[in-house]
Design a protein around this motif. Structure first.
Motif, PDB file in Angstrom:
ATOM      1  N   ASN A 117       0.792  -1.236   0.000  1.00 21.15           N
ATOM      2  CA  ASN A 117       0.000   0.000   0.000  1.00 21.15           C
ATOM      3  C   ASN A 117       0.826   1.290   0.000  1.00 21.15           C
ATOM      4  O   ASN A 117       0.403   2.310   0.530  1.00 21.15           O
ATOM      5  N   GLY A 118       1.984   1.248  -0.614  1.00 19.40           N
ATOM      6  CA  GLY A 118       2.812   2.459  -0.664  1.00 19.40           C
ATOM      7  C   GLY A 118       2.533   3.337  -1.870  1.00 19.40           C
ATOM      8  O   GLY A 118       3.042   4.441  -1.968  1.00 19.40           O
ATOM      9  N   GLY A 119       1.736   2.849  -2.804  1.00 21.55           N
ATOM     10  CA  GLY A 119       1.516   3.597  -4.037  1.00 21.55           C
ATOM     11  C   GLY A 119       2.552   3.222  -5.087  1.00 21.55           C
ATOM     12  O   GLY A 119       3.467   2.428  -4.827  1.00 21.55           O
ATOM     13  N   THR A 121       5.121   4.484  -6.426  1.00 21.01           N
ATOM     14  CA  THR A 121       6.569   4.611  -6.219  1.00 21.01           C
ATOM     15  C   THR A 121       7.117   3.372  -5.514  1.00 21.01           C
ATOM     16  O   THR A 121       8.298   3.068  -5.624  1.00 21.01           O
ATOM     17  N   HIS A 122       6.252   2.691  -4.792  1.00 18.50           N
ATOM     18  CA  HIS A 122       6.695   1.600  -3.932  1.00 18.50           C
ATOM     19  C   HIS A 122       6.244   0.211  -4.389  1.00 18.50           C
ATOM     20  O   HIS A 122       6.311  -0.739  -3.615  1.00 18.50           O
ATOM     21  N   PHE A 292      -3.832   3.296  -4.336  1.00 17.98           N
ATOM     22  CA  PHE A 292      -3.661   2.799  -2.976  1.00 17.98           C
ATOM     23  C   PHE A 292      -4.724   1.768  -2.646  1.00 17.98           C
ATOM     24  O   PHE A 292      -5.771   1.724  -3.264  1.00 17.98           O
TER      25      PHE A 292
ATOM     26  N   GLY B 112      -2.743   8.845  -0.009  1.00 17.21           N
ATOM     27  CA  GLY B 112      -2.010   7.604   0.224  1.00 17.21           C
ATOM     28  C   GLY B 112      -0.697   7.863   0.919  1.00 17.21           C
ATOM     29  O   GLY B 112      -0.348   9.008   1.225  1.00 17.21           O
ATOM     30  N   MET B 113       0.022   6.778   1.137  1.00 20.38           N
ATOM     31  CA  MET B 113       1.284   6.843   1.876  1.00 20.38           C
ATOM     32  C   MET B 113       2.293   7.794   1.223  1.00 20.38           C
ATOM     33  O   MET B 113       3.111   8.395   1.906  1.00 20.38           O
ATOM     34  N   HIS B 114       2.232   7.908  -0.086  1.00 18.33           N
ATOM     35  CA  HIS B 114       3.112   8.838  -0.805  1.00 18.33           C
ATOM     36  C   HIS B 114       2.262   9.682  -1.744  1.00 18.33           C
ATOM     37  O   HIS B 114       1.286   9.188  -2.294  1.00 18.33           O
ATOM     38  N   CYS B 116       0.456  11.656  -4.689  1.00 17.53           N
ATOM     39  CA  CYS B 116       0.253  11.462  -6.123  1.00 17.53           C
ATOM     40  C   CYS B 116      -0.446  12.695  -6.679  1.00 17.53           C
ATOM     41  O   CYS B 116      -1.592  12.980  -6.334  1.00 17.53           O
ATOM     42  N   GLN B 119      -3.813  12.067  -8.562  1.00 22.40           N
ATOM     43  CA  GLN B 119      -4.986  11.767  -7.740  1.00 22.40           C
ATOM     44  C   GLN B 119      -5.355  12.919  -6.819  1.00 22.40           C
ATOM     45  O   GLN B 119      -6.493  13.001  -6.362  1.00 22.40           O
ATOM     46  N   THR B 127       5.787  11.981  -5.504  1.00 23.70           N
ATOM     47  CA  THR B 127       7.085  11.588  -4.957  1.00 23.70           C
ATOM     48  C   THR B 127       6.933  10.401  -4.012  1.00 23.70           C
ATOM     49  O   THR B 127       5.822   9.930  -3.784  1.00 23.70           O
ATOM     50  N   GLY B 128       8.040   9.971  -3.458  1.00 25.97           N
ATOM     51  CA  GLY B 128       8.022   8.819  -2.551  1.00 25.97           C
ATOM     52  C   GLY B 128       9.287   8.000  -2.709  1.00 25.97           C
ATOM     53  O   GLY B 128       9.790   7.410  -1.771  1.00 25.97           O
TER      54      GLY B 128
END
Ligand SMILES: Cc1ncc(C[n+]2csc(CCOP(=O)(O)OP(=O)(O)O)c2C)c(N)n1
Lengths: 321, 296
Positions: A117-119, A121-122, A292, B112-114, B116, B119, B127-128
């Motif tokens: 669930n990091g998107g 980039t991950h 996500f 989200g965690m990073h 976007c 979105q 970034t992330g």
């Protein structure tokens, strides 16, 4: 030969990596462990062999470059980290510094597929396509936590590089009880026997393929599951054998882009060998940045979850030769 | 391109900014206590004062006019502090905090965690993956120069992040192109994910490194709001020819005693019981710093 299959307990693949490396460090005094600030997996190794452990900080490219330098001098370096960054930031180092001189560097890491669930980039979702393109690279993707240890042990004898892909690796279900399946780099594993169709898969989706096969068993259909954990070199003989033994009905399921990963490897073998199939379906990540969500939610959303696997396998089973 | 002039930075007092920063930290902890997954709380708390001073005071931005070409740009290079940026922006009026807590990390959420950009309009860059933000900021600053615009481009990096070679390649490019309109902040909390700075990676002499690349270097206590305000007030003219780096000395987990300087809190989840404990710690620390100031 029928293979019995039962799901085992949950284990952390990361801790298996940690303990296996710590064990291999005893017998191989040229084994090194390197990481770009993703060191939790390597704590056991670090404590035992502090002078063969290197954390370079946030610097994936240099991490792989240094590993290659160590390997030039007869060492066996393992680079452990997060695959989206290792496979893409350090891609040229992997290709030119490791693969070109064919050095025994092992790249092992987590976050293969839409996991964590990091998107985008991950998520490493292109990594298998990239790694399979590299001459000299052996490419693996592993879903069973115990198997990671086995593959690492076997890889110690390899002359060239290997890429070992995991999902999150915190808690994975044991699929293969030790001694019950023949785990060999370069050979697919028949996880579950079947005669009507074959689902080829690797990594986290092996368990899902087995669940799909079990669901279809209720309908009286016999579906084989092949864990093609080595994508390169691919077990072409097993693919040919499955075509023959399961009516030329293939589904390929993977937590990777649907084009460029295992489905492409299987399709290449089919085309190159002129294998006649009845039906072929590929289930994987479409060409979108996935967003996500939980692992299963994302697989469902992007059309390669359990329900989609059952549906695709039904279509393949219904196809007329 | 005709654009409405944006209102310049708002005239908030240091005490008001400190309150806003405290609100940001409180909301971060609440999210970390309710969301099931891990939150990068350590690096959120270390960046909270910097993000507050930028969004509330230093940057010329308008939540109701997010594509105005004259707005200052902000690139969160340490993308794992996304939720700190979302909430700082929510406090400034860009997003709704309720929207963030109710959907953070959920399927199809914009939060989200990073971050976007696609979105979540309002965010300037996706970034992330560390080491990407500064090059993006250089490109944006270069474009502003080329177009004769007067806005600045701000970028926030982690100190661990500056281990990435791309950061220094960008540093060289920024100086080569005389980008005085570029301002990088480094959240110098002296912690990476799995080690303390200087333990495995030697960063010092840190400000000298930036100076050697030809940057205008400002060294500041990243939790001293008055000092941060001065830094922003005294930024060189965007037309000047040296990029500025603000090396902000911070504490990872700042404000929550059991998180401060603790590697276990790079990322984590609080849960109900620890949320209470964390909020109490945060409030105690905030009250103590206020009393201390009153007594000076
Ligand atoms: C290229 C890349 N490598 C690894 C990571 C995983 N990661 C996320 S945060 C982090 C540590 C970052 O340290 P720092 O930049 O100092 O940030 P802070 O301490 O302020 O959170 C790591 C290794 C990443 N996001 N990107």
């Amino acid at each position: 030969m029928p293979v019995t299959f039962t799901f085992g307990e949950f284990l952390s693949a990361r801790s298996v990596i940690g303990s296996t490396l710590a064990e291999l460090g005893e017998t191989h005094d040229n084994l090194w462990a390197l990481t770009p600030d993703i060191g939790a997996t390597l704590v056991e190794f670090r404590e035992k062999f502090p002078d063969r452990f290197l954390d370079v900080g946030l610097a994936e490219q240099v991490c792989v470059g240094i590993a290659a330098g160590l390997a030039y001098d007869g060492n066996i370096p393992v680079v452990s980290g997060m695959l989206p960054f290792l496979s893409m930031r350090a891609l040229e180092q992997i290709r030119t510094d490791v693969c070109y001189p064919n050095l025994p560097v092992k790249i092992i890491g987590t976050h293969g597929g839409l996991v964590g669930n990091g998107g985008s980039t991950h998520y490493a979702v292109e990594d298998l396509a990239l790694m399979c393109a590299l001459t000299n690279m052996t490419v693996t993707s592993i879903g069973d936590p115990l198997m990671v240890g086995e593959v690492l042990r076997q890889s110690m004898a390899m002359k060239g590089p290997i890429y070992i892909r995991l999902a999150v690796g915190k808690s994975d279900q044991v699929l293969y009880q030790p001694g019950q399946h023949d785990v060999r780099i370069g050979k697919g594993i028949v996880t579950r026997e079947g005669t009507d169709a074959t689902i080829f898969t690797h990594g986290t989706t092996v368990a899902q393929a087995v669940q799909a096969a079990e669901a279809l068993e209720q309908d009286g259909r016999s579906v084989r599951v092949v864990d093609m954990f080595t994508l390169k070199p691919i077990d072409a003989d097993l693919i040919a054998q499955c075509a023959e033994e399961t009516g030329g009905r293939f589904v390929v399921l993977e937590d990777h882009l649907a084009y460029g990963g295992l489905a492409t490897r299987v399709a290449d073998v089919v085309a190159d060998r002129g294998i006649r199939l009845t039906a072929f379906e590929r289930l994987g990540i479409p060409q979108v940045y996935a967003g996500f969500g939980g692992d299963e939610e994302l697989r469902d959303k992007h059309g390669y979850g359990l329900a989609a696997t059952v549906a695709a396998t039904r279509r393949v089973l219904a196809a007329q030769p | 391109m005709t654009a409405q002039p944006l209102t310049a930075s708002r005239d908030l007092s240091v005490a008001e900014l400190e309150e806003l920063s405290h609100e940001l930290r409180t909301k971060l902890l609440e999210l970390c206590g309710t969301y099931e997954g891990a939150v990068h709380i350590g690096g959120d708390l270390s960046a909270a004062d910097i993000l507050t001073v930028l969004f509330e005071y230093g940057m010329t931005v308008d939540p109701d006019d997010i594509s105005n070409p004259q707005r200052d740009r902000f690139v969160l290079s340490k993308g794992h502090a996304a939720v700190c940026m979302y909430i700082a922006m929510a406090i400034r009026g860009f997003f709704s905090y309720e929207g963030i807590v109710s959907s953070y990390g959920q399927l199809d959420s914009a939060y989200g965690m990073h971050p976007c950009k696609v979105q979540l309009p309002g965010v300037e860059a996706s970034t992330g993956s560390l080491g990407h933000g500064l090059p993006l900021a250089v490109g944006m600053a270069l474009s502003a120069r080329h177009r004769g615009q007067q806005h600045r481009v701000f970028c926030l990096l982690g100190d661990g992040e500056t281990g990435e070679g791309s950061v220094w390649e960008a540093a060289m490019a920024a100086r080569s192109n005389r980008l005085g309109n570029l301002v990088a902040f480094v959240d110098r909390n002296r912690q990476l994910m799995t080690s303390m700075a200087e333990e495995r990676v030697v960063f010092e002499p840190y400000t000298d490194k930036w100076a050697a690349f030809g940057w205008n270097v400002v060294h500041v206590d990243g939790h001293d709001m008055a000092a941060l305000v001065r830094v922003v007030d005294e930024l060189p003219d965007p037309d000047s020819d040296r990029p500025t780096v603000v090396v902000a000395e911070t504490v990872k987990g700042k404000g929550v005693d059991f998180m401060e300087g603790n590697l276990a809190w790079h990322a984590g989840s609080l849960g109900k019981a620890d949320l209470e404990r964390a909020l109490t710690a945060l409030n105690t620390a905030f009250e103590a710093s206020r009393t201390q100031k009153e007594n000076v």
